[in-house]
Design an enzyme around this catalytic site. Structure first.
Site, mmCIF file in Angstrom:
data_model
loop_
_atom_site.group_PDB
_atom_site.id
_atom_site.type_symbol
_atom_site.label_atom_id
_atom_site.label_comp_id
_atom_site.label_asym_id
_atom_site.label_seq_id
_atom_site.Cartn_x
_atom_site.Cartn_y
_atom_site.Cartn_z
ATOM 1 N N GLU A 272 5.825 72.198 96.862
ATOM 2 C CA GLU A 272 6.206 73.254 97.815
ATOM 3 C C GLU A 272 7.346 74.062 97.215
ATOM 4 O OE1 GLU A 272 7.418 72.097 101.735
ATOM 5 O OE2 GLU A 272 5.704 70.782 102.052
ATOM 6 N N GLU A 326 3.786 80.005 110.643
ATOM 7 C CA GLU A 326 3.302 79.005 111.602
ATOM 8 C C GLU A 326 4.180 79.062 112.848
ATOM 9 O OE1 GLU A 326 1.997 75.142 109.550
ATOM 10 O OE2 GLU A 326 3.234 76.104 108.013
ATOM 11 N N LYS A 329 5.887 75.809 114.667
ATOM 12 C CA LYS A 329 6.730 74.845 113.963
ATOM 13 C C LYS A 329 8.093 74.746 114.644
ATOM 14 C CE LYS A 329 6.691 73.754 109.706
ATOM 15 N NZ LYS A 329 6.891 73.716 108.240
ATOM 16 N N GLU A 335 11.713 78.304 109.586
ATOM 17 C CA GLU A 335 10.562 77.389 109.490
ATOM 18 C C GLU A 335 9.251 78.067 109.887
ATOM 19 O OE1 GLU A 335 10.051 74.080 108.584
ATOM 20 O OE2 GLU A 335 12.015 74.260 107.646
#
Length: 388
Positions: A272, A326, A329, A335
């Site tokens: 990542e 997203e 999250k 995030e």
């Protein structure tokens, strides 16, 4: 002819064969150098069939998902895109108890989808060591062993790599890169894990985020150094190497830590990395401009297929976080804002990809998947004709 199996030549040949096998397995699990994490903690994402079309148009050949969702694995059948599936953290304790539990999971979530879907790896847990749950630390190695043993018995171990991504929390320090070591409390768990992964030819996966380093210490870190832009960089006096970007320094820090515990040949792959395009007031650097700069420069760097200052012959491979924002999250605003693409298939910002958009403003939830695929396919065909 009688072969002397204890001769130095035979032992050298055996070691060479093992090294070639390990390298071949790593190559099978990752085509090229660029991959993307396909996280799905959101309620507004396009169906997986549309995602396949998007990835193919962007020529992204590697993805990592955090589970083994059957709809996703079915959608990727015949796509040629290589997938690392995740064995979520909550399953580890159960998997560590007995091999038959790992076997059942593989028979349900992996075996039925191959060879049509190119499942090339299983990530056992995510960021376990260095976390807060010591019981998970204890379960990680036996779970990984049971998963690998099950793959062996099914004849799949040669094609599906077993690994486990780590966070920077496993390191005691990482500056300068040559000083990096694993934390003392992590070592009793990390050492046998590395030994096992070395035996089966798996790389070391690290989640490396210059964004997080900068966010946590913006007073002392040059933003240009973190973004691959022109800067004085840093000099590592021990190795006499200069680093002009933090990403390379983080990768070499992992190599240095591995070297100190005897694993000089193990490949480091970045599982990542990415940069948030939005954040809270206290999240320094989380802007659209910085996200575009980091991800554009990172893509250029990876496409050069180069190594790092400390490991110039080990081509760097990385999975970018993430494909989409997203929106469900938890945690700080950053995030939910790491995506390269918006849910409608358009680009979040320009780093060289061509975003695909539907012809109308229809919803992209499951019910509209087929029409969305048709539009994506048409656009992809046009792009292909233009490229000829």
């Amino acid at each position: 002819m009688i072969t002397n199996f204890s001769s130095p030549f035979f032992l050298w040949l055996l070691l060479l064969s093992c090294a070639l096998f390990s390298h071949a397995l790593a190559d099978k699990a990752f085509t090229g150098t660029y991959g993307v994490n396909y996280g799905r903690i959101a309620d507004n994402l396009p169906p997986p069939e549309s995602v396949v079309t998007l990835l193919k148009a962007a020529k992204i050949k590697n993805i990592r998902i955090y589970d083994s969702d059957h709809q996703v694995l079915t959608a990727f059948k015949g796509s040629g895109i290589e997938i690392v599936v995740g064995l979520p953290n909550e399953f580890l304790k159960d998997m560590s108890v007995a091999e038959d539990r790992a076997m059942s999971w593989i028979k349900e979530n992996v075996e039925p989808f191959i060879p049509g879907t190119k499942i090339r790896g299983i990530a056992v847990g995510n960021e376990i060591l260095g976390g807060t749950d010591i019981e998970l630390w204890e379960a990680l190695l036996p779970a990984a062993r049971n998963v690998y043993s099950s793959l062996q018995k099914l004849g799949l171990a040669k094609d599906i790599q077993v690994s486990s991504p780590h966070s920077e929390a496993v390191f005691a320090n990482s500056y300068p890169p040559s000083s990096c070591t694993f934390k003392d409390d992590v070592m009793p768990y990390m050492r046998p894990l590395l030994q096992f992964f070395s035996q089966i030819g798996s790389p070391f996966f690290i989640n490396a985020y210059p964004f997080l380093a900068y966010k946590n210490d913006p007073q002392h870190i040059d933003i240009n150094y973190a973004l691959f832009q022109k800067s004085p960089g840093i000099y590592d006096a021990k190795t006499k190497l200069h680093y002009d970007n933090m990403f390379d320094a983080q990768v070499d820090a992992a190599y240095a830590a591995l070297e100190k515990v005897g694993y000089t040949k193990m490949e480091v792959i970045v599982s990542e990395t990415g940069w948030a395009s939005r954040g809270d007031e206290n999240e320094a650097g989380a802007t659209l401009k910085n996200a575009r700069t980091y991800n554009k420069n990172l893509r250029k760097r990876l496409l050069k297929k180069k190594g790092t200052p400390y490991r110039p012959k080990m081509v760097v491979r990385a999975y970018i976080f993430a494909l989409f924002n997203e929106n469900l999250k938890p945690g700080p605003t950053s995030e939910r804002n790491f995506g390269l693409f918006k849910p409608d298939g358009s680009i979040a910002y320009d780093i060289g990809f061509t975003g695909l958009k539907p012809s109308s403003a229809t919803s992209l939830h499951k019910g509209s998947g087929s029409s969305f695929v048709m539009v994506f396919t048409t656009c992809a065909a046009i792009l292909l004709l233009l490229a000829l």
